[in-house]
Design an enzyme around this catalytic site. Structure first.
Site, mmCIF file in Angstrom:
data_model
loop_
_atom_site.group_PDB
_atom_site.id
_atom_site.type_symbol
_atom_site.label_atom_id
_atom_site.label_comp_id
_atom_site.label_asym_id
_atom_site.label_seq_id
_atom_site.Cartn_x
_atom_site.Cartn_y
_atom_site.Cartn_z
ATOM 1 N N ARG A 119 3.818 -10.411 -6.337
ATOM 2 C CA ARG A 119 2.484 -9.789 -6.286
ATOM 3 C C ARG A 119 2.015 -9.397 -7.682
ATOM 4 N NH1 ARG A 119 1.532 -4.170 -3.012
ATOM 5 N NH2 ARG A 119 2.883 -3.364 -4.676
ATOM 6 N N HIS B 139 -4.695 -4.997 5.191
ATOM 7 C CA HIS B 139 -3.832 -6.067 5.667
ATOM 8 C C HIS B 139 -2.595 -5.487 6.322
ATOM 9 C CE1 HIS B 139 -2.471 -5.288 1.512
ATOM 10 N NE2 HIS B 139 -1.264 -5.666 1.918
ATOM 11 N N HIS C 221 -3.014 -1.381 5.825
ATOM 12 C CA HIS C 221 -3.261 -0.667 4.579
ATOM 13 C C HIS C 221 -3.974 -1.561 3.573
ATOM 14 C CE1 HIS C 221 0.313 -3.021 3.697
ATOM 15 N NE2 HIS C 221 0.089 -2.831 2.399
ATOM 16 N N ASP D 5 -3.716 -1.998 -0.734
ATOM 17 C CA ASP D 5 -2.676 -1.701 -1.711
ATOM 18 C C ASP D 5 -3.017 -0.431 -2.490
ATOM 19 O OD1 ASP D 5 -1.060 -3.832 -1.038
ATOM 20 O OD2 ASP D 5 -2.012 -5.201 -2.467
#
Length: 330
Positions: A303, A286, A135, A137
């Protein structure tokens, strides 16, 4: 599109700028990934160093820094040099309450328990095919984040690696007839695509319906900085290619996902405490590791995402929101 000569000239100029700024850039794989040395991310970065790092992200799609000593505030300050950090509206209890831009990915371990499943079952219901976990983000949004900066606080002694794939290399590697075919297609991206609900009442399925996000994106988007064409597919959000029948869409998407995740278009990173990965969320997908949770060792990551723009296709047509997101509104 740039010619090979222009690309070589640009690469030579970037190498010269990096040397002048005292920054080392060591490629990690043939198409994607580079390790950056000579930079302390806790220090105030000069404009020259910021420009070198940004150019490396555009060239290599994901760059890595090791041995960094960032705290939450420093993490946000570094990310802010490259764009406007996202403030997610919903975060789990492990995220720092006083730094709203930071998400702590240990939150993911809370989700299974929150919805009546242990973590393994929750993960298996989301990743029931080999390619499902790949995917970018927040790819179901009309304006997915432009970039992500991920920092490792604690990692297991082995396992827990993350892998990235270059969507630019994947597109360039398609044959000319297939590139011409996919250039004009669009695909529906939807939150929770492919999740396999539990029999009977399923609290997570209800959560997905209550927070539904869906967008029609171009299947090939044009990078707003580099001008590269990117094969904008992933296994986690793409529902179907619009205008094709379901069987046609399934077959084409499987082919394109296999193309995007070919080993030669990927790089795998072994995390250490203090490692930082900075990636272009427009040009990569990723795969977060599924093995770390089963090892019984902590894997605590933080993150920060940077606000992105609405993608545009080869013909200049932008993405179209269906539900749940509006440009710039989180």
């Amino acid at each position: 599109m740039t010619t090979d000569g222009t690309r070589d000239e640009r690469a030579a100029a970037e190498r010269a700028a990096a040397r002048d700024a005292g920054v080392g850039i060591e490629p990690a794989a043939g198409h994607i990934g580079a390790e950056i040395t000579g930079v302390d991310l806790t220090e105030e970065l000069s404009r020259e160093r910021v420009a070198v790092i940004e150019a490396a992200v555009h060239r290599w799609k994901v760059v890595f820094f090791r041995g960094q000593r960032l705290d939450h505030a420093g993490h946000v300050a570094f990310a802010r040099r490259f764009g406007r950090p996202v403030v997610p509206p919903r975060r789990g209890g492990a995220s720092p309450a006083d730094v709203p831009e930071v998400e702590t990915t240990a939150d993911r371990l809370e989700l299974g328990g929150r919805f009546g499943m242990d973590h393994d079952e929750w993960l298996d219901r989301r990743r029931h095919t080999l390619l499902r976990g790949w995917h970018c983000d927040h790819g179901a949004r009309v304006d997915p984040p432009a970039a992500t900066v991920l920092r490792a606080e604690a990692v297991p002694p082995y396992g827990g690696d993350t892998t990235w794939a270059s969507l630019a290399a994947a597109y360039a590697g398609l044959s000319a007839p297939v590139r011409a075919f996919v250039d004009g297609l669009r695909a529906e991206h939807r939150l929770g695509v492919g999740y396999r609900p539990r029999p009977g009442d399923d609290a997570y399925a209800r959560h997905l319906l209550d927070h539904q996000v869906a967008t029609v994106h171009p299947l090939v988007r044009v990078h707003p900085v580099t001008g590269e064409r990117l094969l904008f597919v992933n296994g986690y959000y793409v529902e179907r290619i619009t205008g094709l029948t379901r069987p046609e869409s399934t077959a084409v998407l499987e082919m394109l996902l296999e193309q995007a995740t070919r080993p030669e278009y990927t790089v795998r990173f072994r995390w250490e405490p203090g490692s930082v990965a900075f990636w272009d969320n427009r040009a990569t997908i990723h795969l977060a590791p599924a093995d770390a949770a089963r090892l019984g060792h902590p894997r605590i990551m933080h993150r920060v995402m940077l606000t992105g723009e609405v993608p545009t296709g080869v013909d200049g047509t932008p993405s179209e929101p269906l539900t749940g997101s509006a440009p710039g509104r989180w």
